[in-house]
Structure formats: C-alpha cells, structure tokens
Enzyme design. Sequence first.
Site, PDB file in Angstrom:
ATOM      1  N   HIS A 163      19.786  29.704  63.196  1.00 25.29           N
ATOM      2  CA  HIS A 163      21.108  28.908  64.067  1.00 25.29           C
ATOM      3  C   HIS A 163      20.952  28.051  64.735  1.00 25.29           C
ATOM      4  O   HIS A 163      19.658  28.192  65.784  1.00 25.29           O
ATOM      5  CB  HIS A 163      22.669  30.296  63.944  1.00 25.29           C
ATOM      6  CG  HIS A 163      22.874  30.088  62.220  1.00 25.29           C
ATOM      7  ND1 HIS A 163      23.889  30.425  62.263  1.00 25.29           N
ATOM      8  CD2 HIS A 163      22.069  31.026  61.563  1.00 25.29           C
ATOM      9  CE1 HIS A 163      25.109  30.734  61.355  1.00 25.29           C
ATOM     10  NE2 HIS A 163      23.293  31.478  60.182  1.00 25.29           N
ATOM     11  N   GLU A 226      19.224  32.643  66.631  1.00 26.35           N
ATOM     12  CA  GLU A 226      20.034  31.251  67.428  1.00 26.35           C
ATOM     13  C   GLU A 226      18.757  30.317  67.901  1.00 26.35           C
ATOM     14  O   GLU A 226      17.723  30.991  68.972  1.00 26.35           O
ATOM     15  CB  GLU A 226      20.416  31.401  68.470  1.00 26.35           C
ATOM     16  CG  GLU A 226      21.860  32.453  67.761  1.00 26.35           C
ATOM     17  CD  GLU A 226      22.756  31.628  66.918  1.00 26.35           C
ATOM     18  OE1 GLU A 226      22.754  30.323  66.733  1.00 26.35           O
ATOM     19  OE2 GLU A 226      23.272  31.954  66.217  1.00 26.35           O
TER      20      GLU A 226
HETATM   21  O1  LIG Z   1      27.355  29.735  69.173  1.00 22.79           O
HETATM   22  C1  LIG Z   1      28.363  30.617  68.709  1.00 22.79           C
HETATM   23  O2  LIG Z   1      29.414  30.801  69.244  1.00 22.79           O
HETATM   24  C2  LIG Z   1      28.327  31.107  67.417  1.00 22.79           C
HETATM   25  C3  LIG Z   1      26.945  30.377  67.128  1.00 22.79           C
HETATM   26  C4  LIG Z   1      26.094  31.234  65.381  1.00 22.79           C
HETATM   27  O3  LIG Z   1      26.576  30.744  64.002  1.00 22.79           O
HETATM   28  N1  LIG Z   1      26.109  32.391  65.136  1.00 22.79           N
HETATM   29  C5  LIG Z   1      25.621  33.158  63.845  1.00 22.79           C
HETATM   30  C6  LIG Z   1      26.161  34.634  64.520  1.00 22.79           C
HETATM   31  C7  LIG Z   1      25.825  35.667  63.523  1.00 22.79           C
HETATM   32  C8  LIG Z   1      25.678  37.401  63.702  1.00 22.79           C
HETATM   33  O4  LIG Z   1      26.510  37.499  64.114  1.00 22.79           O
HETATM   34  O5  LIG Z   1      24.794  37.698  63.259  1.00 22.79           O
HETATM   35  C9  LIG Z   1      27.561  32.508  63.849  1.00 22.79           C
HETATM   36  O6  LIG Z   1      28.536  32.679  64.217  1.00 22.79           O
HETATM   37  O7  LIG Z   1      27.892  32.622  62.581  1.00 22.79           O
HETATM   38 ZN   LIG Z   2      25.704  28.953  63.631  1.00 18.81          ZN
END
Ligand SMILES: O=C(O)CCC(=O)N[C@@H](CCC(=O)O)C(=O)O
Ligand SMILES: [Zn+2]
Length: 346
Positions: A163, A226
């Site tokens: 991501h 990320e």
């Molecule tokens: O930057 C952000 O606020 C979201 C970035 C993102 O898509 N992060 C994932 C993390 C998933 C996890 O907690 O494993 C999400 O929010 O889905």
């Molecule tokens: Zn994401």
Amino acid sequence: MKGEKQVMKAFDLLTATLNGEMTPGESWQDEFNVWQWLDQGVLHVAPLSPADSRNCDRAIVLSCAIHGNETAPIELLVDMIQQLSCSPRRLQARVLFILGNPPAVVNQTRFIEENLNRLFSASQQQAKAKNPEQQRAIDLMAAVDQFFSQALPHQRRVHYDLHTAIRDSQYPFFAVYPYHPDGFKRAAVARMQAADVNTVLLSHEPATTFSYYSHAHHQAEAFTVELGKVKPFGENDMSKLQPLKQLLNQMLYGQWPEPTIAPEQLKLFTVTRAVHRQQQDFELSFDDKLANFSQFKQGQLLGRDGDTDIVAEHDGEAIVFPNRKVAVGQRALLTVIQATPDLLIN
Ligand SMILES: O=C(O)CCC(=O)N[C@@H](CCC(=O)O)C(=O)O
Ligand SMILES: [Zn+2]
C-alpha cells in the site's frame, strides 16, 4: 527455431487487467514457468516442471491496489512481472500476483463504494455481495484459499499486501504486522528491515484486512506494507522501493532470505487502540497535514466522537492512519506507543 533465443513480449499486469485483455482460465508457458490468468488482475506463476514445483519451498502472495489510488505498489509489481516475462527465470516459489481493485484504479480513488480492505472476513465469505467491492473480497479470498490450499506442509507461506498512505509519515515506510496471539516473529520483522521497512506496528486485535486474512486463515507470514505517500502514476520515487524489490526477487528466485534483526534501526510500535467512528458528528483535533506517528501527551485531545472526547492515554502516544472521513462504524484512527525488540519471539 533451434539455437534461436525466444524473445518474450513483456506482460503488463496493469494493461492486461484494465483492458480486459485476458480471459480467466487462460494460461501460457515460458522456458521455466507456467502462467495462469485466474481472474481479472489475478495472475498465478509457478515452475513448469512438476519436479521443480514440488521442490519449490514457498508460496508467495504479492498484492497491490487493494486501494485504487495507491500506485507505487502497482508500478513495482508491474515491473517485476514484466522482467520475469521478458527474461524468464527459474522460480523458487509459486507466486500469486494480485491487482486488487481495478475499477478504483481506473477511477483513481481509494475505493468505489466501500473500502475493500475492511471486507476480508469469514462473515463476508458467507454473505451475499451487495456491491462490487464485497464481491471482489469474496473472489480474492477464494483465490488466496485455493492458492494456499495447494501449498505443501513444508512450504513457507507469505503474503505482502503493498500500500501507500494517505498522509505524510515521520517514518514513510512502515508495516502493519497482523495480530498474532502467540507472539510476533523476529525473523519476519528482519525481512521487513531488509526491505528498508524499519518501522513495524504490532496489531493488538484481529482485523478484516487482507493481510490479517492470510495470516489467520493460512498461517502466512503476512504484512500490510506502507511504501510512502499516495501519488499518481509516474510521480513515485521508485528508487526507494529498490530494497523491497531486491528482497522480493530473492524470495522468488534465490535462497530464502534469513537476515538478522538490526535493533538500532528498528522502530517497533504496539497498537494501543483502534478508534472506530461511532457518530455522524465526528472530528479530529489536528490538521490533515499532521504526519503519521506524530506524538501526543497524555490527556491531550485527539478528537471528538459525538459527545465523547478521544484523548491520548499515554505520554508519547502517536497517531497512525487518522481519517475523519470514514463511514460510521469504520476505523478512524490507530494509536500506538513505542516498544522494544525484546517483545519479538524467535
Ligand atoms: O493512510 C491511510 O490512512 C490508509 C493507508 C492504508 O490503506 N492502510 C491500510 C492498513 C491496513 C492494516 O491495518 O493492516 C488500510 O487502512 O487498509
Ligand atoms: Zn491502502
């Protein structure tokens, strides 16, 4: 013709997916590997010879574009697949490449109707899909189930879900390690560090994310990774992803990477809370420009949900993934505190 080197056409995961160039079930071969287009944006590549396939000791899922506007991971996987198709190499792994949410990629948005990365759960598998993202989650869970069900017991299982983040971050590359009641593994964190991902969040509870699904249902070494901030295609500094690309290439073609942990570079955090938005009337007390991992003092106001204040519970508590725009019921914020590497197990 004998002696003539066959030049393969570069296979482009993105174009093939978005232009609907392939038919599900279609398969082809190169000198070493068999390629199968399982579904839109779902590509399986495995060693061609049954002996090589039996001997390969890894089953690896690499996913991108679970959020449609997160382009750096797409560029990385497109590049890796193009290189493999142009210069075929003997794989040491069966690999499942996934481009998660094609309509959202076209739309250049995080999602169309619903955040796909909140839909990977057993209950979603049983339910009737009410929108395309719910259907896609069901299809991707089935693809991952089938992929790992073909793994032999001795084979390593890995899923890196790639991501990029919405906002700046004090540590631009970081990983979310899904909840492990039995403890978080030192070797898995060391592999993240080898990819220059030196910041790792240890999750405190089960989730409905793709990485949690592969960990919980298939015992995969899984992370949400990320890789900097969301940017349009062509604007990502792909040189920063070179260490990850090298690690992935080693996982795919080389000896299994067994780096040791580098404690002095490691920033480990435990998640203290996942704050879910409860009320329509919801606000955060800080600017959208405040970077992930910014710290607060105990008692400092983080936000307000209806009549309830959300306050920092510890000195040094930091915020990750704050999002004031999420739907009611969805995660609006994680809070984390720094932890020491002795938390990790062997
Ligand atoms: O930057 C952000 O606020 C979201 C970035 C993102 O898509 N992060 C994932 C993390 C998933 C996890 O907690 O494993 C999400 O929010 O889905
Ligand atoms: Zn994401």
